[in-house]
Design an enzyme around this catalytic site. Structure first.
Site, PDB file in Angstrom:
ATOM      1  N   GLU A 173     -22.712 -22.539   1.976  1.00 50.78           N
ATOM      2  CA  GLU A 173     -23.457 -21.604   1.110  1.00 50.78           C
ATOM      3  C   GLU A 173     -24.735 -22.213   0.545  1.00 50.78           C
ATOM      4  OE1 GLU A 173     -20.845 -19.878  -1.824  1.00 50.78           O
ATOM      5  OE2 GLU A 173     -19.694 -18.799  -0.299  1.00 50.78           O
ATOM      6  N   GLU A 291     -15.354 -17.249   5.166  1.00 51.56           N
ATOM      7  CA  GLU A 291     -14.794 -16.904   3.853  1.00 51.56           C
ATOM      8  C   GLU A 291     -14.808 -15.386   3.724  1.00 51.56           C
ATOM      9  OE1 GLU A 291     -16.044 -18.880   0.254  1.00 51.56           O
ATOM     10  OE2 GLU A 291     -16.567 -20.722   1.338  1.00 51.56           O
TER      11      GLU A 291
END
Length: 496
Positions: A173, A291
């Site tokens: 991320e 995710e």
């Protein structure tokens, strides 16, 4: 409500469902590791400190791959802290989750746990506070056969044979301002390229996942993907997607979450292919949705900072959540031609299908059951589904199909599976399944998670789907009622 119709044909196949589409995720966050998969003081612990009841549930569903050690945690992680004699490992502040990391569980324990669970490891390297050198060192530690500093350290730590980890994430991320070491896309792309080349210099057989967007609402999406791939296209195999759905969205918005997942996937595919076309490349970048889950952020109590493994993100799931996860499963299967890896986040305690409490047997949450169906789809072929369904209006979303569906056919062609969810809180939908393209197949089971059989959120041991009576077939058509707010698995088999 108007009748729906579902048509599938064996000639119209989307792609093979990669076995790694049913993966999961273990991060050093809350009680996922400490008190989740590893708890030497629990009565269920084995000689390695692994909770045998958790291992039993993981083996039961045959989780194919587990991403580790993060997540936000990895962007400040020194893997060296988690190897060697446990008593000599340092405790460190975990800047991502404001906890204390004791490093009693590290790379060797994680890979040993994966072996015990019968699953493959997907390791992430720290590109937040570290870079290409440390990433290559970790590949050397896990994969080099011996005769070098880090491979000999592995052998000295009791593991002479290389682990052979094949799947690696280049950070986590990095588009997010919350991430330690967050940087602009061009800077991340340069660092990811350097790490990729250094890691492959150690082991040329590994597969690499570059960081994509943390969710489809990020202001940099999808320009982030385009910038990263312009630099890394030839040196990575996948680009990642992350997305969570939950309150404070309205009930209708939450039940419609798969529409966002569909758009997210399709936009990333288009971006990958646009970059490939600009480069005149024949290579196709795969997607790693590493995710995804329902995450009710409003359910999170405050925790005292700088503790070891404080309870965090321990959502307790209800029937609505199971239906939503079912529709997200359908979305992943529908895009099996490009989404080749996916990880339900996370596996135990932290927004998880499995709960492990001290001194009590581990138990399944409601979302465990649709997740199981995703794993069962492994190596089958995803089929194109022609679905005609009523729609209803949802504030903030617009017109939403009431039914959501995916279909697979087994590798040997003997089994057809239809996965159907009804998003409506109020209405059942009479549905015709058109199976005329499947002569010789007969419906053999219909299992259902229905609102009428649900329990309060967090009730230990959510019951499995129940078998319901099979409808009659007439000339290749089956009429079935899909109850309100339900998740259904219908199986047809070919007679020999």
């Amino acid at each position: 409500m108007a009748t729906a119709q579902l048509v599938v044909d064996p000639a119209f196949r989307v792609g093979t469902v990669d076995r790694r589409l049913g993966g999961s995720f273990v991060e050093h966050l809350g009680r996922c590791v400490y008190g989740g998969i590893w708890d030497p003081d629990d009565p269920a612990a084995d000689s390695n400190g692994f909770r045998s009841d958790v291992l039993g549930l993981v083996r039961e569903v045959q989780v194919p791959v587990v991403r580790y050690p993060g997540g936000n945690f990895v962007s400040g992680y020194r893997f060296e802290d988690g190897i060697g004699p446990p008593e000599s490992r340092p405790s460190r502040p975990d800047l991502a989750w404001h906890s204390v990391e004791p490093n009693r569980f590290g790379t060797d324990e994680a890979l040993g746990w994966c072996a015990a669970a019968g699953t493959e490891a997907m390791l992430a390297v720290n590109l937040g506070t570290r870079g290409a050198g440390a990433a290559a060192d970790l590949v050397e530690y896990t994969n080099h056969p011996g005769g070098t500093y880090w491979s000999d350290r592995r052998a000295a730590n009791g593991h002479p044979e290389p682990y052979g980890v094949k799947l690696w994430c280049l950070g986590n991320e990095m588009d997010g301002p919350w991430q330690i070491g967050h940087r602009p896309a061009a800077d991340y792309a340069r660092d990811a390229l350097q790490a990729a080349r250094a890691m492959r210099a150690i082991d040329g057989t590994i597969e690499l996942v570059a960081c994509g967007s943390s969710n489809s609402a990020m202001p940099s999406f999808p320009a982030w993907e385009a910038t990263v791939l312009e630099t890394c296209y030839d040196d990575v195999d996948y680009i990642s997607l992350h997305s969570y759905y939950g309150r404070p969205s309205s009930r209708g918005e939450l039940l419609a979450a798969a529409l966002d997942m569909d758009r997210f996937i399709e936009t990333v595919v288009a971006t990958c292919d646009h970059v490939g076309a600009r480069r005149r490349s024949t290579k196709r970048i795969g997607l790693s949705f590493d995710e995804w889950n329902v995450w009710h952020r409003d359910a999170e109590p405050d925790h005292e900072p700088w503790r070891q493994a404080p309870p965090m993100l321990e959502n307790r799931y209800d029937h609505d959540d199971a239906v939503v996860v079912g529709t997200l499963v359908n979305s992943l299967i529908r895009h099996a031609d490009r989404v080749k890896v996916a990880c339900l986040a996370q596996l135990v305690n932290v927004i998880a299908p499995i709960v492990a409490e001290p001194g009590r047997p581990a138990w399944r949450q409601s979302i465990f059951w649709p997740y199981r169906e995703l794993i069962r789809a492994a190596r089958s072929d995803s089929l194109l589904v022609a679905l005609t369904t009523p729609e209803h209006d949802v504030a903030g979303v617009g017109s939403v199909p009431v039914l959501d569906a995916a279909a697979t056919v087994s590798e040997d062609g003997d089994e057809l599976r239809l996965l159907i969810a009804n998003r409506s809180p109020d209405h059942s939908v009479p549905t015709t399944l058109d199976l005329r393209a499947w002569p010789g197949y007969a419906l053999v089971s219909h299992e259902q998670l229905a609102d009428s059989t649900s329990r309060p959120a967090g009730a230990p041991g959510w019951p499995p789907p129940v078998a319901v009576p099979l409808p009659a077939e007439r000339a290749g058509r089956v009429d079935v009622s899909i109850p309100r707010l339900s998740w259904n698995t219908l199986v047809a088999r070919r007679s020999h």
